[in-house]
Design a protein around this motif. Sequence first.
Motif: not given
Length: 146
Positions: A1-14, A49-64
């Motif tokens: 199973m891939p691992a993913h990252l979650i990150k705040l999109a600071v200053g982003i409105e939409s 990092a290997d799990e993020l790239t080799a298994e199709g990981g994504s970064i999920f953006w938190v907006i507002k």
Amino acid sequence: MPAHLIKLAVGIESIDHLRQRQQDRIAERKAAGHGPILRILTRNTPRRADELTAEGGSIFWVIKGRVLVRQQITSVEPATGHDGQPRCAIHLNPELIRVRPRRSRPFQGWRYLEDDNAPADLPAGADAEVEPPEEMAEELRELGLI
């Protein structure tokens, strides 16, 4: 199973604002002779990092305060920041994929997100930013659901 990252999109409105900001950054890098690569720089290198790239990981953006979109991580590499300090470059596919909206509390930096807990992609054509009518939203807030 891939691992993913979650990150705040600071200053982003939409989602459109995030798309425009990323297109501007790609254009800046291209104009500076670095090539049209979309990347984010972080101080810390993900240990998984290997799990993020080799298994199709994504970064999920938190907006507002809501997770709304994701982007596939294509590579994780060492880099140097504008200040000359060592950084980590997380390279992203520029395609923004809408996901089922989910509330997220504020946090600093990025966090890992296991595949089991990652929001599902929305079907093509679905709108992730539609808010309920104000009356319904107020009732949902009173019930503690939003």
